[in-house]
Design an enzyme around this catalytic site. Sequence first.
Site, PDB file in Angstrom:
ATOM      1  N   ARG A 155      71.459  13.447  55.080  1.00  0.00           N
ATOM      2  CA  ARG A 155      71.103  13.275  56.492  1.00  0.00           C
ATOM      3  C   ARG A 155      69.723  12.623  56.697  1.00  0.00           C
ATOM      4  NH1 ARG A 155      73.529  16.004  60.433  1.00  0.00           N
ATOM      5  NH2 ARG A 155      71.520  16.325  61.430  1.00  0.00           N
ATOM      6  N   ASP A 214      70.688  10.034  69.084  1.00  0.00           N
ATOM      7  CA  ASP A 214      71.589  10.955  68.389  1.00  0.00           C
ATOM      8  C   ASP A 214      72.470  10.194  67.399  1.00  0.00           C
ATOM      9  OD1 ASP A 214      72.683  13.367  67.765  1.00  0.00           O
ATOM     10  OD2 ASP A 214      73.842  13.577  69.604  1.00  0.00           O
ATOM     11  N   GLY A 224      72.451  11.817  61.543  1.00  0.00           N
ATOM     12  CA  GLY A 224      73.096  12.612  60.485  1.00  0.00           C
ATOM     13  C   GLY A 224      74.497  12.071  60.186  1.00  0.00           C
ATOM     14  N   ARG A 271      71.970   7.937  75.896  1.00  0.00           N
ATOM     15  CA  ARG A 271      72.218   8.826  74.753  1.00  0.00           C
ATOM     16  C   ARG A 271      73.271   8.191  73.855  1.00  0.00           C
ATOM     17  NH1 ARG A 271      72.629  15.267  74.211  1.00  0.00           N
ATOM     18  NH2 ARG A 271      72.987  15.292  71.968  1.00  0.00           N
ATOM     19  N   ASN A 329      65.014  21.951  67.223  1.00  0.00           N
ATOM     20  CA  ASN A 329      65.236  21.288  65.923  1.00  0.00           C
ATOM     21  C   ASN A 329      64.588  22.007  64.737  1.00  0.00           C
ATOM     22  OD1 ASN A 329      65.257  17.880  67.237  1.00  0.00           O
ATOM     23  ND2 ASN A 329      66.966  19.243  66.773  1.00  0.00           N
ATOM     24  N   THR A 349      62.407  21.431  70.609  1.00  0.00           N
ATOM     25  CA  THR A 349      61.946  22.784  70.276  1.00  0.00           C
ATOM     26  C   THR A 349      63.028  23.523  69.474  1.00  0.00           C
ATOM     27  OG1 THR A 349      62.649  23.355  72.524  1.00  0.00           O
ATOM     28  CG2 THR A 349      60.304  23.162  72.163  1.00  0.00           C
TER      29      THR A 349
HETATM   30  C1  FPP Z   1      69.537  13.161  66.182  1.00  0.00           C
HETATM   31  O1  FPP Z   1      70.438  12.861  65.183  1.00  0.00           O
HETATM   32  C2  FPP Z   1      68.201  12.793  65.752  1.00  0.00           C
HETATM   33  C3  FPP Z   1      67.171  13.656  65.624  1.00  0.00           C
HETATM   34  C4  FPP Z   1      67.239  15.110  65.917  1.00  0.00           C
HETATM   35  C5  FPP Z   1      65.880  13.214  65.116  1.00  0.00           C
HETATM   36  C6  FPP Z   1      65.510  11.826  65.501  1.00  0.00           C
HETATM   37  C7  FPP Z   1      64.295  11.507  64.775  1.00  0.00           C
HETATM   38  C8  FPP Z   1      63.957  10.305  64.301  1.00  0.00           C
HETATM   39  C9  FPP Z   1      64.730   9.066  64.495  1.00  0.00           C
HETATM   40  C10 FPP Z   1      62.692  10.192  63.564  1.00  0.00           C
HETATM   41  C11 FPP Z   1      61.572  10.372  64.532  1.00  0.00           C
HETATM   42  C12 FPP Z   1      60.417   9.626  64.190  1.00  0.00           C
HETATM   43  C13 FPP Z   1      59.779   8.801  65.028  1.00  0.00           C
HETATM   44  C14 FPP Z   1      58.607   8.098  64.530  1.00  0.00           C
HETATM   45  C15 FPP Z   1      60.192   8.594  66.444  1.00  0.00           C
HETATM   46  P1  FPP Z   1      71.202  14.051  64.474  1.00  0.00           P
HETATM   47  O2  FPP Z   1      70.502  14.382  63.221  1.00  0.00           O
HETATM   48  O3  FPP Z   1      71.377  15.187  65.430  1.00  0.00           O
HETATM   49  O4  FPP Z   1      72.571  13.354  64.166  1.00  0.00           O
HETATM   50  P2  FPP Z   1      73.998  14.032  64.142  1.00  0.00           P
HETATM   51  O5  FPP Z   1      74.286  14.488  65.552  1.00  0.00           O
HETATM   52  O6  FPP Z   1      74.889  12.917  63.705  1.00  0.00           O
HETATM   53  O7  FPP Z   1      73.932  15.157  63.164  1.00  0.00           O
END
Ligand code: FPP
Length: 233
Positions: free
Chosen positions: A34, A21, A24, A181, A69, A67
Amino acid sequence: MEKITDFKVDENLRHIAFIMDGNGRWAKQRGLDRPEGHKVGVKVFERVANTCFDWGVEAVTFYAFSTENWKRPPAEVKTIMSLLSFYIDKCGDDLIKRGVRFRMLGDKSALDAGLRKRIDSIEQRSKHFNKTLNVAINYGGRDEIIHACRLLAQSGEEINSESFSRALYTEDCIDPDLVIRTAGEKRLSNFLLWQASYAELYFTDVLWPDFSDDDLKNAINDFYSRRRRYGGL
Ligand code: FPP
């Protein structure tokens, strides 16, 4: 970033699962879009997976796309899917060289047919290896439990803890000992609901793109400071 090579885990820590996490927020803090955070996030994912294997961890699981996202802006969904697709294309030979089994956790039916085929292919090519890399894509813990119930209902197999575990996306994979996490939230967000029943949970404020070998070592040392009782005394 400092690479730590002189660290090993023991048989009490066989499987680590990660909720990656903070991509973004990491991007926003730098005035970037992001998706830029996700791009760095993939590099960190690859480094952390390799570090875990180098330190003797047998299985690692990463929550890449839930699911829920799909509700994100289409451009962000597209970036994450293309990062996944790019990774799937290039990871095969490296995983095989390292002796790592790749498994996707999640509902493949919503994925692009081409991506699904490439995922199936790397799963097949790597399935005899002992080390395991699970990547959760279009994954939800509740969805997984319902999927397992349907499989068992269709097969007519007796329902018990073992058959249920095997019907999950994780199949015969050992349960996680530790769930890490990043980025401050203290919840499981529908991740490995069945499998993480006895896992130790570790939360850190570090954002995923900043998560270093040192941060991983801190999480592991914290794990070793706890006493796991599995409901006993
Ligand atoms: C959470 O950060 C991250 C995700 C929902 C996506 C994670 C995906 C990747 C790192 C790419 C996946 C690819 C591979 C090959 C494993 P967030 O966007 O929710 O961050 P925030 O809470 O700061 O908004």
